[in-house]
Scaffold this motif. Structure first.
Motif, short mmCIF file in Angstrom:
data_model
loop_
_atom_site.label_atom_id
_atom_site.label_comp_id
_atom_site.label_asym_id
_atom_site.label_seq_id
_atom_site.Cartn_x
_atom_site.Cartn_y
_atom_site.Cartn_z
N ASP A 48 0.84 -1.21 0.00
CA ASP A 48 0.00 0.00 0.00
C ASP A 48 0.88 1.26 0.00
OD1 ASP A 48 -2.23 1.62 0.13
OD2 ASP A 48 -2.53 1.37 2.30
N ALA A 49 1.48 1.52 -1.17
CA ALA A 49 2.25 2.77 -1.39
C ALA A 49 3.41 2.93 -0.42
CB ALA A 49 1.32 3.98 -1.33
N HIS A 77 0.30 -0.62 -5.20
CA HIS A 77 0.26 0.62 -5.96
C HIS A 77 1.30 1.57 -5.37
CE1 HIS A 77 -1.85 3.20 -2.91
NE2 HIS A 77 -2.21 2.00 -2.46
N ASP A 78 1.70 2.56 -6.15
CA ASP A 78 2.72 3.50 -5.69
C ASP A 78 2.19 4.93 -5.69
OD1 ASP A 78 2.54 3.90 -8.38
OD2 ASP A 78 4.66 3.56 -8.83
N SER A 79 0.92 5.09 -5.36
CA SER A 79 0.33 6.42 -5.27
C SER A 79 1.03 7.23 -4.18
CB SER A 79 -1.17 6.30 -4.95
OG SER A 79 -1.82 5.52 -5.92
N ARG A 83 -3.89 3.78 0.77
CA ARG A 83 -5.36 3.71 0.75
C ARG A 83 -5.93 3.15 2.04
NH1 ARG A 83 -7.60 3.30 -4.41
NH2 ARG A 83 -9.59 3.11 -3.32
N SER A 88 -6.19 -2.50 1.62
CA SER A 88 -5.07 -3.39 1.34
C SER A 88 -5.44 -4.85 1.60
CB SER A 88 -3.86 -3.01 2.20
OG SER A 88 -3.48 -1.67 1.92
N GLN A 91 -7.71 -6.07 -1.21
CA GLN A 91 -6.96 -6.32 -2.45
C GLN A 91 -6.13 -7.59 -2.35
OE1 GLN A 91 -7.32 -4.49 -5.35
NE2 GLN A 91 -9.01 -3.65 -4.13
#
Length: 331
Positions: A48-49, A77-79, A83, A88, A91
């Motif tokens: 999670d990023a 994800h690499d936002s 989130r 997480s 997902q």
């Protein structure tokens, strides 16, 4: 292999949400490698990023784990911002394929052994010492779920029936909300009485982002939903701050069921009553304050356990009551 050459789905998927976990990942992933489970298993990791070296460590362990026969599925994800834990976990579950789900938080997440050993001593005793019936009767306390989240194990079918986790992000008690939903749908609660998990405490854990007031609100509503409808009247054990706070937090319908507060504090008992000054009712409600021996069950107990040198527990045992029927713990 299944017919057609496709690999059979693993029996168990270990669910691992990760966010900036480099300090603990080696120990965590080593624990997966050292499992003595003899069935097929996969590890489903969702990043999670993370902005640290978490992914480098995960990729290193992927080779070791797969060499040992444990399939590793990696997503993420690499936002700029994470989130949240609920997202997480959802997902990681979605990308996994096992029939059963074993939740393993990256802060190394049965009975548990706390690390560091002296952190949250009262909470750890509570986790490990609840009797089997108390796993259902003590679901209203401030400690949260009676089986701690990193030890959860359930079928994928049941998760799909109850879930998913709330994805509100930081500040949302996704494990508590899932636990309540599980109970609403008739789920049972079982604990293996062996210490099978190292449950690491650290001050940056996501759980610390959840406000006490948020937890309190969910607990009060669950108490009103699950317990209070079965009682025509009840007594709040504690005429002090916590007991009065519970009274004020109840709906008007539930407040009308409160016939008394009880306590051992002579000053509170001598006062004789609690007046709810913020009430819009006229006259304002005045609730008697009694000595606990003069009060009548059922009780909602707002006294913290394990803090009075055994005095409160001795008083409660002296009444020969049955937990769940005659009293419930709320603090």
């Amino acid at each position: 292999m299944e017919a057609g050459g496709q690999p059979a789905a693993p029996h168990v998927s270990v669910i691992l949400p990760v966010h900036n976990a480099e300090a603990w990942l080696d120990e965590c992933l080593r624990s997966v490698l050292q499992q003595d489970f003899e069935g097929s298993m996969e590890l489903s990791v969702f990043n999670d990023a993370s902005k640290d070296k978490s992914m480098t460590i995960i990729e290193k362990w992927k080779v070791k784990l797969e060499d040992s026969g444990i399939l590793v599925v990696i997503g993420g994800h690499d936002s700029p911002s994470p989130r949240g834990v609920g997202y997480s976990k959802n997902q990681a579950i979605a990308q996994s394929s096992g029939s059963y789900l074993c939740f393993l938080d990256s802060i190394i997440g049965c009975q548990v052994r706390r690390e560091p050993p002296n952190s949250t001593e009262r909470y750890t005793r509570w986790i490990n010492q609840l009797a089997s019936d108390q796993l259902l009767t003590q679901v209203f306390t401030s400690h949260g779920p009676t089986v701690v989240m990193p030890t959860w194990f359930c079928s994928r079918e049941w998760f799909s029936h109850v879930g998913p986790f709330d994805e509100g992000g930081q500040g949302v008690p996704e494990d508590l909300l899932f636990f309540y939903s599980h109970l609403r749908k008739g789920g049972g609660v079982v604990r293996v009485d062996q210490s099978l998990l190292i449950y690491r405490y650290h001050p940056k854990a996501a759980t610390h982002s959840v406000l006490e007031t948020t937890i309190w609100t969910h607990r009060v509503r669950f108490l009103e939903e699950r317990a209070l409808p079965h009682w025509a009247a009840f007594t709040i054990w504690n005429a002090g701050r916590q007991g009065r706070r519970l009274y004020r937090s109840l709906t008007a319908e539930s407040r009308r069921k409160v016939v008394a507060f009880c306590d051992v504090d002579e000053n509170k008992i001598k006062k004789g009553f609690y007046s709810y000054e913020d009430s819009e009712e006229r006259p304002k409600p005045r609730v008697p304050i009694l000595h606990f021996r003069a009060a009548r069950p059922p009780f909602v107990i707002c006294v913290k356990l394990d803090l009075t040198g055994g005095a409160f527990e001795d008083n409660l045992r002296s009444l020969h009551l049955q937990e769940g029927r005659d009293f419930l713990h709320f603090s």
